[in-house]
Design an enzyme around this catalytic site. Structure first.
Site, mmCIF file in Angstrom:
data_model
loop_
_atom_site.group_PDB
_atom_site.id
_atom_site.type_symbol
_atom_site.label_atom_id
_atom_site.label_comp_id
_atom_site.label_asym_id
_atom_site.label_seq_id
_atom_site.Cartn_x
_atom_site.Cartn_y
_atom_site.Cartn_z
ATOM 1 N N HIS A 14 0.852 -1.197 0.000
ATOM 2 C CA HIS A 14 0.000 0.000 0.000
ATOM 3 C C HIS A 14 0.888 1.248 0.000
ATOM 4 O O HIS A 14 0.724 2.158 0.809
ATOM 5 C CB HIS A 14 -0.910 -0.007 1.223
ATOM 6 C CG HIS A 14 -2.103 0.911 1.102
ATOM 7 N ND1 HIS A 14 -3.106 0.723 0.196
ATOM 8 C CD2 HIS A 14 -2.445 2.024 1.789
ATOM 9 C CE1 HIS A 14 -4.015 1.669 0.333
ATOM 10 N NE2 HIS A 14 -3.630 2.475 1.284
ATOM 11 N N THR A 28 -2.530 2.487 -4.851
ATOM 12 C CA THR A 28 -2.693 3.006 -3.495
ATOM 13 C C THR A 28 -3.463 4.319 -3.495
ATOM 14 O O THR A 28 -3.115 5.258 -4.205
ATOM 15 C CB THR A 28 -1.305 3.255 -2.867
ATOM 16 O OG1 THR A 28 -0.552 2.043 -2.908
ATOM 17 C CG2 THR A 28 -1.420 3.735 -1.438
ATOM 18 N N GLU A 29 -4.533 4.357 -2.698
ATOM 19 C CA GLU A 29 -5.355 5.563 -2.522
ATOM 20 C C GLU A 29 -5.872 6.129 -3.847
ATOM 21 O O GLU A 29 -6.071 7.332 -3.981
ATOM 22 C CB GLU A 29 -4.565 6.642 -1.771
ATOM 23 C CG GLU A 29 -3.903 6.166 -0.485
ATOM 24 C CD GLU A 29 -4.882 5.678 0.576
ATOM 25 O OE1 GLU A 29 -6.099 5.824 0.371
ATOM 26 O OE2 GLU A 29 -4.430 5.158 1.619
ATOM 27 N N LEU A 30 -6.075 5.246 -4.825
ATOM 28 C CA LEU A 30 -6.565 5.625 -6.163
ATOM 29 C C LEU A 30 -5.639 6.624 -6.868
ATOM 30 O O LEU A 30 -6.077 7.370 -7.751
ATOM 31 C CB LEU A 30 -7.993 6.198 -6.106
ATOM 32 C CG LEU A 30 -9.102 5.229 -5.680
ATOM 33 C CD1 LEU A 30 -10.448 5.935 -5.656
ATOM 34 C CD2 LEU A 30 -9.168 4.013 -6.601
ATOM 35 N N TRP A 59 -7.955 10.000 -4.169
ATOM 36 C CA TRP A 59 -9.303 10.167 -3.628
ATOM 37 C C TRP A 59 -9.336 11.211 -2.509
ATOM 38 O O TRP A 59 -10.407 11.651 -2.105
ATOM 39 C CB TRP A 59 -9.806 8.840 -3.047
ATOM 40 C CG TRP A 59 -9.063 8.450 -1.799
ATOM 41 C CD1 TRP A 59 -7.953 7.670 -1.712
ATOM 42 C CD2 TRP A 59 -9.361 8.856 -0.455
ATOM 43 N NE1 TRP A 59 -7.537 7.561 -0.410
ATOM 44 C CE2 TRP A 59 -8.377 8.279 0.393
ATOM 45 C CE3 TRP A 59 -10.351 9.659 0.125
ATOM 46 C CZ2 TRP A 59 -8.355 8.488 1.768
ATOM 47 C CZ3 TRP A 59 -10.319 9.854 1.503
ATOM 48 C CH2 TRP A 59 -9.343 9.278 2.313
#
Length: 469
Positions: free
Chosen positions: A109, A145-147, A299
């Site tokens: 991640h 990771t995290e869009l 995001w």
């Protein structure tokens, strides 16, 4: 007909213990096992287990008409193995239905896609292999990771062989365009891009339990109605959210599980709506246009950029110092260092250093083990400093580092010898005390016997004297 694409993210990091300056070079274990296990078991009880049980029921009940997708980070799967294997079993049960798609992402991640393509590729391959091993699926779709997404990142993902990628439908990127269509990468059009409808997603993820929200309470019937009333030309609605939305971020008492339970039936009542997985959406729909994203988006927060992780000097310094170790890590074969390297890369560590407040402050504080961003930074840099010392010893580059590595080896060997000698000395002392104690007991016994014999002789002598008289 519109396709509803429901996707959930599952991630928990390995959190660090309080690692002091004086621990550097002396203690090489960084993790708070108690906190990690406690948090994971709490979320498993509140979210993962009940939500998976409910999804399994819904997938069975709707017989192929209801579908969902997950991406589970490698570090989360490691924690399931360590602390809650029953959660892993429940995800396997979902996979066995054939109606659940598992996506690829970075194993740790991490934010490595922003730094190095080869390291990025290694992490993605590592994660894909783990997904295939645990769930029997080779991922076809990627979720960073995290869009986090940009044209360059999308091009890298396409060259890895993925068919599609998920990202945020950010307003400053789309302008007047709708996220409810299928797009493609601007550099490599072979990569399809699914954009999150953040308004409808956030209605569930963030606003569901807010009694001050003008749409509260949100029912499954109302939400399905919103989907039905969207422009008929629009083809897909991507609802992407953290899985912890169900039971953790939105508590059970809010009615969020009841909402999820009745949502599939309410959506399927409308002939214009159906469910589909990301790979099905990418295969069935036609691309309407490329999406141009020259600078990375995510995001997070109102800005939908990278400032949640790299927005201040502390975050940038920690990030740069971390990846300054990459050349040596490429030559490292030590399994313990490789594992710690993965855990150090988790984006959460940089997120804890965020100095944003106001509307985003509560989000940044959730599951944050530190009282301030500065405390998070100091703790991380202490850990990273010790890690760098270990790495320099394992993979020295310069003659000075080799000399230091040799000296470290000599010192470590000396410490082991001292420890061994101390243990032997302790055994000898213990043995000596035992022998001394035994001798003392025997001496006391001999003296007691002699005194007793002497007393008896005195008594006999006194008796003889008395009889003569």
């Amino acid at each position: 007909m519109k396709t509803i694409c429901l996707y959930f993210q599952v991630h928990q990091p390995f959190r660090f213990r309080r690692y002091r300056f004086f621990d550097i070079g002396n203690d090489h274990y960084y993790f708070d096992d108690y906190t990690n296990e406690s948090i994971l078991n709490k979320i498993a009880a509140n979210c993962y287990l009940p939500a998976n049980k409910l999804l399994l029921k819904l997938l069975t009940q709707h017989k192929g008409k209801f579908k969902v997708a997950f991406s589970i980070t490698g570090v989360a799967m490691e924690q399931f193995k360590l602390y809650a294997p029953e959660v892993l079993d429940s995800f396997r049960a979902l996979a066995a239905t054939g109606q659940v798609e598992f996506l690829a992402e970075t194993y740790a991640h991490s934010l490595v896609a922003l730094k190095d393509e080869d390291a990025f590729r290694k992490q993605v391959t590592m994660h894909s292999d783990m997904v295939e091993e645990l769930f029997g699926q080779k991922p076809l779709v990627f979720r960073n990771t995290e869009l986090i997404y940009s044209d360059h990142i999308g091009d890298m993902v396409a060259r890895m062989g993925f068919k599609a990628m998920l990202t945020e439908g950010a307003k400053h990127v789309l302008g007047w365009k709708s996220p409810n269509f299928l797009y493609c990468n601007a550099i490599n059009p072979r990569l399809k891009v699914l954009l999150k409808n953040y308004k409808l997603s956030d209605d569930i993820a963030f606003r569901f339990g807010d009694k001050g929200w003008h749409e509260w309470p949100l029912t499954s019937n109302k939400f399905a109605g919103w989907l039905k009333d969207l422009d008929k030309k629009e083809e897909v609605v991507n609802l992407f959210m953290d899985y912890e939305t169900f039971g953790e971020h939105q508590k059970k008492e809010s009615g969020v599980f009841e909402f999820l339970e009745y949502l599939p039936a309410e959506i399927l009542k409308h002939k214009s709506l159906k469910f589909g997985t990301p790979s099905e959406v990418a295969a069935r729909l036609q691309v309407v246009a490329p999406v141009n994203v020259p600078n990375p988006i995510s995001w997070a927060d109102e800005e939908r950029d990278l400032t949640a992780w790299l927005g201040n000097e502390m975050q940038q310094e920690a990030f740069d110092k971390l990846y300054a170790q990459l050349p040596k890590m490429n030559r490292c074969t030590d399994s313990r260092l490789l594992k710690d390297w993965n855990y150090l890369q988790c984006s959460d560590h940089f997120y804890y250093m965020c100095t944003k407040f106001f509307s985003d402050g509560d989000v940044h504080a959730y599951f944050n083990p530190y009282e301030t961003p500065y405390e998070a930074f100091i703790n991380y840099m202490n850990v990273l400093s010790d890690f760098a010392i270990r790495l320099n010893a394992a993979v020295p580059f310069s003659s000075e580092e080799k000399e230091l590595a040799n000296l470290s080896g000599i010192l470590e060997e000396r410490d082991q010898k001292i420890k061994k000698l101390e243990e032997e000395l302790q055994k000898l002392r213990s043995r000596k005390r035992t022998n001394t104690s035994g001798k003392t007991s025997r001496s006391a016994g001999t003296a007691s016997t002699a005194a007793s014999t002497k007393g008896k002789k005195a008594q006999k002598s006194a008796a003889k004297t008395k009889s003569k008289k």
